[in-house]
Design an enzyme around this catalytic site. Structure first.
Site, short mmCIF file in Angstrom:
data_model
loop_
_atom_site.label_atom_id
_atom_site.label_comp_id
_atom_site.label_asym_id
_atom_site.label_seq_id
_atom_site.Cartn_x
_atom_site.Cartn_y
_atom_site.Cartn_z
N HIS A 416 0.81 -1.23 0.00
CA HIS A 416 0.00 0.00 0.00
C HIS A 416 0.84 1.27 0.00
O HIS A 416 0.31 2.37 -0.14
CB HIS A 416 -0.94 0.01 1.21
CG HIS A 416 -2.25 0.67 0.95
ND1 HIS A 416 -2.54 1.32 -0.23
CD2 HIS A 416 -3.36 0.81 1.73
CE1 HIS A 416 -3.75 1.83 -0.17
NE2 HIS A 416 -4.29 1.53 1.01
N ASP A 420 -2.47 1.85 -4.87
CA ASP A 420 -3.75 2.24 -4.26
C ASP A 420 -4.83 1.24 -4.65
O ASP A 420 -4.65 0.39 -5.53
CB ASP A 420 -4.14 3.66 -4.67
CG ASP A 420 -4.21 3.84 -6.18
OD1 ASP A 420 -4.93 3.07 -6.83
OD2 ASP A 420 -3.55 4.76 -6.70
#
Length: 445
Positions: A416, A420
């Site tokens: 992450h 995204d």
């Protein structure tokens, strides 16, 4: 008389060599050849020890240069050790499943006359390498003075010891890092173990521990050791998981239509080659996921080739070999490569080349019955996908009718820090499109 002079000369020569600290060979008698230790050379990638998997020779066998000697297993891959000399095997120093350190002697070999000079040159090189390794080891250890004897306490580094000493430590539930070592280069000796046992034998805590139930100590080695390292690294990655399901009705029909024909050619076709090709096709549309994370420079190294890793369960633990350049392969070619890797995996004989440069990984937990899972990223990669088992479930068709459908779950874990949710969802939808419409995997659109 002539024989006496020759033996005297040989004795003097042996003493000369020992004085120069060049213990390269020994002479057992005038008629015998030179008997030398065959040392385990550095096989690279920071590997310090290996497990003996299989011997290809035995005492009394005659070997030539480049003949196979044995197969060893590190925490990364299997390696076949070949002979550097022509000669006769005199003794093997390890059994199957024993652990050997880099620089240790695997066996003794009596050299033929025509390659003794080769041995002296090789032994000089081995000696230099061993001294360099010892220097590196000693620089990492804090040395304490105990009387006139120099002893070493180990920190996070693995303690040096022979297989016999490790076995004694294991049988007595002793951590070698807790033992004060007195051997050269910090090596733990048998006497060090015995001394350690004497110190703790009188301890009340030790006496209580000895009453615990019998247990078996299983050392972590081979592929399992590599998994330990990579999964420890994975703890630093903030995982983001995106899950979905897909209908594999059409894909199952396609596969069933051709699997028998391929089986006659010795090719075993599962659904996995389609999953692999779909992953590659989707990467063509979202290439930034086929990358390694360069944490130091906070950048992505995007790769052109789709080297897709496949998580495999082997007798030695989990391993992730890869199929290289999947973007250039068709379904049958992918299937052949997958079959090859699966066969090597069953033998725990995956080569280092099959493990290098993986850019994107997949795991099929469905083969053992799992439905959902959260896969763990293998650094420096940034994405991994995991498939569940195929289940026949009720679903609605386009007309609103309830039908039986072959449904499979898919979960993607992404780093992450650089990926995204929208990007991961876009990729997953592309992959799902190819799986639910497999004709497009074949025509290349």
């Amino acid at each position: 008389m002539a024989l006496t002079r020759k033996l005297t000369a040989l004795t003097f020569l042996g003493r000369n060599v020992r004085d120069q600290k060049c213990r390269f060979f020994s002479v057992s008698c005038f008629r015998c050849g030179t008997v030398v230790p065959f040392k385990l050379s550095d096989i690279g990638e920071g590997i310090r020890d290996v497990t003996i998997k299989e011997w290809y020779v035995k005492q009394g066998d005659r070997v030539s240069q480049f003949d196979n000697i044995c197969e060893v297993q590190s925490d990364k891959a299997s390696v076949t050790i070949t002979s550097r000399y022509d000669g006769l095997i005199k003794a093997l120093h390890y059994k199957v499943d024993d652990v050997a350190l880099i620089g240790d002697s695997l066996l003794d070999i009596e050299l033929d006359d025509d390659n003794r000079n080769t041995h002296i040159k090789q032994s000089t090189l081995d000696n230099q390498q061993q001294q360099q390794q010892l220097a590196k080891i000693e620089s990492k250890h804090s040395v304490e003075s105990k009387g006139k004897k120099q002893v070493t306490r180990y920190g996070s580094e693995k303690a040096l010891a022979t297989p016999a000493v490790r076995r004694i430590a294991m049988e007595n539930d002793i951590n070698l890092k807790d033992v004060i070592s007195t051997g050269k280069g910090g090596r733990v000796l048998k006497e060090d173990i015995l001394s350690h046992l004497e110190k703790i034998s009188a301890s009340p805590v030790r006496n209580m521990v000895e009453e615990k139930p019998a247990e078996k100590v299983v050392p972590i080695k081979g592929y399992a050791k590599h998994m330990w390292k990579t999964m420890t690294q994975s703890l630093s990655i903030p995982h983001f998981v995106y899950s979905d399901e897909c209908n594999v009705n059409k894909l199952t029909v396609y596969r069933n239509e051709v699997k028998d024909s391929l089986k006659e050619q010795g090719i075993s076709l599962s659904l996995m080659p389609f999953f692999i090709k779909a992953a590659s096709r989707a990467l063509e549309k979202v290439p930034q996921l086929n990358a390694w994370l360069d944490e130091e420079n906070q950048a992505l190294r995007v790769h052109k080739n789709h080297n897709i890793g496949i998580a495999m369960d082997t007798p030695e633990g989990l391993i992730v070999p890869n199929i290289k350049c999947v973007q250039n392969l068709n379904i049958v070619e992918i299937t052949k490569e997958l079959n090859r890797l699966q066969e090597l995996g069953r033998k725990a004989s995956i080569s280092s080349n099959d493990l290098l440069n993986t850019t994107f990984s997949l795991s099929n937990i469905g083969t053992v019955g799992g439905t959902y899972t959260k896969p763990v990223i293998v650094p420096p990669q940034i994405v991994i996908g995991a498939f569940g088992k195929v289940q026949k479930l009720p679903r609605f068709d386009d007309e609103g009718n309830v039908i039986a459908a072959n449904i499979m779950s898919i979960s993607w874990a992404a780093d992450h820090r650089v990926i995204d949710g929208v990007t991961m969802a876009k990729y997953s939808n592309l992959w799902k499109y190819y799986i639910e419409n497999p004709i497009f995997l074949l025509i290349g659109t």
